[in-house]
Enzyme design. Structure first.
Site, mmCIF file in Angstrom:
data_model
loop_
_atom_site.group_PDB
_atom_site.id
_atom_site.type_symbol
_atom_site.label_atom_id
_atom_site.label_comp_id
_atom_site.label_asym_id
_atom_site.label_seq_id
_atom_site.Cartn_x
_atom_site.Cartn_y
_atom_site.Cartn_z
ATOM 1 N N ASP A 115 1.007 -0.995 0.298
ATOM 2 C CA ASP A 115 -0.090 -0.204 -0.138
ATOM 3 C C ASP A 115 1.168 1.488 0.426
ATOM 4 O O ASP A 115 2.234 1.598 0.817
ATOM 5 C CB ASP A 115 -0.625 0.390 1.154
ATOM 6 C CG ASP A 115 -2.229 -0.558 0.816
ATOM 7 O OD1 ASP A 115 -2.321 -2.008 0.461
ATOM 8 O OD2 ASP A 115 -3.129 -0.907 2.162
ATOM 9 N N HIS A 171 4.947 -7.654 -0.313
ATOM 10 C CA HIS A 171 4.557 -8.490 -0.706
ATOM 11 C C HIS A 171 4.960 -8.850 -1.815
ATOM 12 O O HIS A 171 5.618 -7.811 -2.541
ATOM 13 C CB HIS A 171 3.544 -8.780 -1.043
ATOM 14 C CG HIS A 171 2.686 -8.515 0.565
ATOM 15 N ND1 HIS A 171 1.673 -9.717 0.849
ATOM 16 C CD2 HIS A 171 1.803 -7.637 1.272
ATOM 17 C CE1 HIS A 171 1.256 -9.584 1.795
ATOM 18 N NE2 HIS A 171 1.366 -8.119 2.534
ATOM 19 N N SER A 258 8.507 4.334 5.278
ATOM 20 C CA SER A 258 9.402 3.715 4.428
ATOM 21 C C SER A 258 9.171 3.316 3.324
ATOM 22 O O SER A 258 7.769 3.973 2.483
ATOM 23 C CB SER A 258 9.576 2.609 4.896
ATOM 24 O OG SER A 258 8.688 2.055 6.127
#
Length: 298
Positions: A115, A171, A258
């Site tokens: 996301d 992911h 991040s």
């Protein structure tokens, strides 16, 4: 300074709500703040200490207030009640229900690994890559490896910036076999656009992990996680050398903003036009993990 991004599904331009906005601006736009950042805030030990504090049980008191302040939808999480989290970091690294982030099933489509707010670059010219409008850095500096950098000459790049409000697990964007994560030591500057404008080359100075991966359909890929201010650590949860499927968790960031960067060889992917157009216009695009962002062309 107002930070606008484009909401992909509605095509609306929205203004990002920044956690600790006043302090972030002071740290990077004020001389005294700059000195404090250089001496203290972007040091490894300070981020590690901050991470330890967020792991303590008393930090759980911040969870409910943070959810309200930043309008976080906790119904997506596997634990929907604020009191279910043992610490703020436990909340920050929360897992989501599988149905909250469906992974696009086509093997010919690359999916977002996280996301966040995305910038897409179809071609990296002369190993130079844009950090933010008017500022660039080299892939060689980013990877700290000339041989790996040469592999991505004239290739494609995807940058996804995670803010503190986002789901902070990342992911795999496609199937393949990942190698081990190589850590490059560095500082812990913020990756907020305020900081990116104030300090060129942050991605090449910050602590980062680099994983080289042989994908099944998209050639070689570099998966880079960039740490930032108050990121206690970057945690890898995958097993190097073992085959992985698209959407499988690779790891997570502990507390702090991040960035994830993906690099692909020339001609291997075609980034979706809306993402490229938004990048060209100077807007990041809000994407969710698992949604399609590019065609795999070879």
């Amino acid at each position: 300074m107002q930070l606008d991004y484009r909401e992909r599904h509605t095509d609306e331009i929205r203004t990002e709500k920044i956690a600790g906005e006043t302090f972030v601006k002071w740290s990077y736009e004020n001389k005294a703040g700059n000195r404090l950042m250089a001496m203290l805030l972007n040091r490894k030990w300070f981020s590690a200490l901050a991470g330890m504090v967020q792991d303590r049980r008393f930090s759980r008191k911040r969870v409910a207030a943070f959810i309200r302040e930043m309008n976080i939808d906790l119904s997506e999480a596997d634990r929907e009640m604020p009191e279910a989290y043992h610490s703020f970091n436990d909340f920050f690294t929360r897992q989501l229900k599988p149905e909250a982030r469906p992974v696009h099933s086509s093997q010919h489509r690359l999916v977002s690994p996280a996301d966040g707010r995305m910038l897409g670059y179809q071609m990296i010219h002369n190993l130079q890559m844009l950090q933010i409008k008017g500022q660039s850095f080299t892939i060689t500096d980013l990877l700290q490896n000339e041989q790996e950098a040469e592999m991505f000459k004239s290739g494609s790049a995807i940058v996804i910036r995670l803010s503190p409000v986002d789901y902070h697990r990342f992911h795999f964007p496609c199937d393949g076999i990942p190698g081990p994560a190589r850590t490059i030591k560095g500082r812990y500057d913020s990756v907020n656009p305020v900081a990116l404008r104030a300090r060129p080359g942050i991605y090449c100075r910050n602590r980062r992990d680099v994983t080289m991966m042989k994908t099944l359909q998209a050639g070689n890929m570099a998966f880079i996680e960039v740490g930032a201010t108050l990121v206690g650590s970057v945690c890898q949860t995958y097993s190097a050398g073992m085959p992985v499927s698209k959407g499988l968790e690779k790891g997570y960031f502990q507390f702090g903003g991040s960035t994830v960067i993906l690099l692909f060889e020339k001609g291997r992917i075609k980034i979706d036009e809306d993402l490229l157009n938004n990048t060209e216009a100077g807007y990041e695009t809000l994407v969710k993990m698992g949604e399609a962002i590019a065609d795999i062309t070879k």
